[in-house]
Design a protein around this motif. Structure first.
Motif, PDB file in Angstrom:
ATOM      1  N   MET A 118       0.837  -1.199   0.000  1.00  0.00           N
ATOM      2  CA  MET A 118       0.000   0.000   0.000  1.00  0.00           C
ATOM      3  C   MET A 118       0.875   1.253   0.000  1.00  0.00           C
ATOM      4  N   ALA A 119       0.670   2.129  -0.987  1.00  0.00           N
ATOM      5  CA  ALA A 119       1.379   3.423  -0.964  1.00  0.00           C
ATOM      6  C   ALA A 119       0.358   4.509  -0.658  1.00  0.00           C
ATOM      7  N   PHE A 120       0.596   5.273   0.382  1.00  0.00           N
ATOM      8  CA  PHE A 120      -0.277   6.408   0.719  1.00  0.00           C
ATOM      9  C   PHE A 120       0.670   7.562   1.006  1.00  0.00           C
ATOM     10  N   THR A 121       0.517   8.653   0.251  1.00  0.00           N
ATOM     11  CA  THR A 121       1.458   9.766   0.388  1.00  0.00           C
ATOM     12  C   THR A 121       0.787  10.963   1.052  1.00  0.00           C
ATOM     13  N   ILE A 122       1.455  11.486   2.066  1.00  0.00           N
ATOM     14  CA  ILE A 122       0.983  12.700   2.745  1.00  0.00           C
ATOM     15  C   ILE A 122       1.993  13.808   2.457  1.00  0.00           C
ATOM     16  N   ALA A 123       1.530  14.886   1.809  1.00  0.00           N
ATOM     17  CA  ALA A 123       2.383  16.024   1.458  1.00  0.00           C
ATOM     18  C   ALA A 123       2.132  17.144   2.457  1.00  0.00           C
ATOM     19  N   ILE A 124       3.205  17.645   3.098  1.00  0.00           N
ATOM     20  CA  ILE A 124       3.053  18.720   4.082  1.00  0.00           C
ATOM     21  C   ILE A 124       3.995  19.863   3.690  1.00  0.00           C
ATOM     22  N   ASP A 125       3.421  20.978   3.249  1.00  0.00           N
ATOM     23  CA  ASP A 125       4.225  22.120   2.824  1.00  0.00           C
ATOM     24  C   ASP A 125       3.969  23.320   3.730  1.00  0.00           C
ATOM     25  N   GLY A 185       3.416   3.627   3.173  1.00  0.00           N
ATOM     26  CA  GLY A 185       3.017   5.011   3.412  1.00  0.00           C
ATOM     27  C   GLY A 185       4.191   5.930   3.683  1.00  0.00           C
ATOM     28  N   ALA A 186       4.055   7.198   3.250  1.00  0.00           N
ATOM     29  CA  ALA A 186       5.151   8.157   3.411  1.00  0.00           C
ATOM     30  C   ALA A 186       4.619   9.559   3.669  1.00  0.00           C
ATOM     31  N   VAL A 187       5.338  10.271   4.514  1.00  0.00           N
ATOM     32  CA  VAL A 187       5.069  11.690   4.764  1.00  0.00           C
ATOM     33  C   VAL A 187       6.281  12.460   4.258  1.00  0.00           C
TER      34      VAL A 187
END
Ligand code: CDP
Ligand code: CDP
Length: 205
Positions: free
Chosen positions: A1-8, A102-104
């Motif tokens: 499972m790949a779930f990407t969280i982008a925090i800018d 998953g990745a942040v």
């Protein structure tokens, strides 16, 4: 499972603190992409050509002890305006973002340019004064001699350079959730971030 969280978001808005807590909560991996630009900026201060530094960057370069200094932060924002430097750092960020489990990723252009298809996007802000106060306190705790006014000027200069550049300027993605941490405790900011990410369908990895 790949779930990407982008925090800018801009300097000292709380991106790193929130990203680490969100990654820990969901069991995801975390990449502070500012470190990539800081490592290139660090090598430029040593006289290395920034593009050469970006193309030969290695994981161990991200562990250098002085990457957190204001001098290196300024150098990072200067190399970050160079499109070829940014391009050289894309593959590493893409591979990290799509890893299993998953990745942040936190930075300036994750939701807009690096991971426009990220499942969840946050844009974390706070007033320049609040951000400068936080950085000033951090620097003093580390024993760095500086003044609030110096830190505020530094933050404002970096914000302007990051927003006004042509290559991947800092701005919220259209579908980003905005979190203003000016009046939030760390606990409340983290809770708001986790709630926003759960809303987008994140589950513990
Ligand atoms: O990663 P970024 O530069 O956006 O900020 P950070 O390193 O996460 O946070 C900068 C400082 O602000 C740290 O010392 C945090 O503990 C502090 N902070 C805070 O006081 N209140 C928040 N709501 C978020 C962060
Ligand atoms: O911790 P702080 O928010 O102060 O800075 P950082 O996230 O380590 O980023 C340092 C500099 O790298 C920024 O001022 C940007 O110029 C650049 N940067 C970028 O252009 N794109 C990113 N995804 C991350 C950082």
């Amino acid at each position: 499972m790949a779930f990407t969280i982008a925090i800018d978001g801009p300097a000292a808005a709380g991106k790193g603190t929130i990203s680490k807590a969100v990654a820990a909560h969901f069991g995801y991996a975390h990449l502070d992409t500012g470190l990539l630009y800081r490592a290139v900026g660090r090598r430029m201060l040593d006289g290395v050509d920034p593009l050469e530094a970006a193309t030969s960057l290695m994981a161990r370069d991200l562990d250098a002890t002085d990457l957190r200094s204001p001098e290196v932060a300024q150098a990072a924002s200067r190399v970050a305006v160079i499109p070829e430097v940014r391009a050289a750092l894309v593959d590493f960020q893409h591979a990290f973002a799509r890893r299993d489990g998953g990745a942040v990723l936190d930075g300036r252009d994750i939701g807009t340019v690096i991971c426009p298809d990220a499942e969840a996007k946050l844009f974390v802000t706070a007033s320049a004064e609040v951000r400068a106060e936080r950085r000033f306190r951090e620097l003093r705790e580390k024993g760095v001699e500086t003044s609030f006014d110096t830190v505020l000027a530094d933050v404002r200069e970096r914000d302007a350079r990051d927003m006004d550049r042509a290559a991947a300027p800092m701005k919220p993605a259209e579908d980003a959730v905005l979190i203003d941490t000016s009046d939030l405790t760390i606990e409340d900011a983290v809770a708001a971030a986790i709630a926003a990410v759960v809303e987008k369908g994140a589950v513990r990895g």
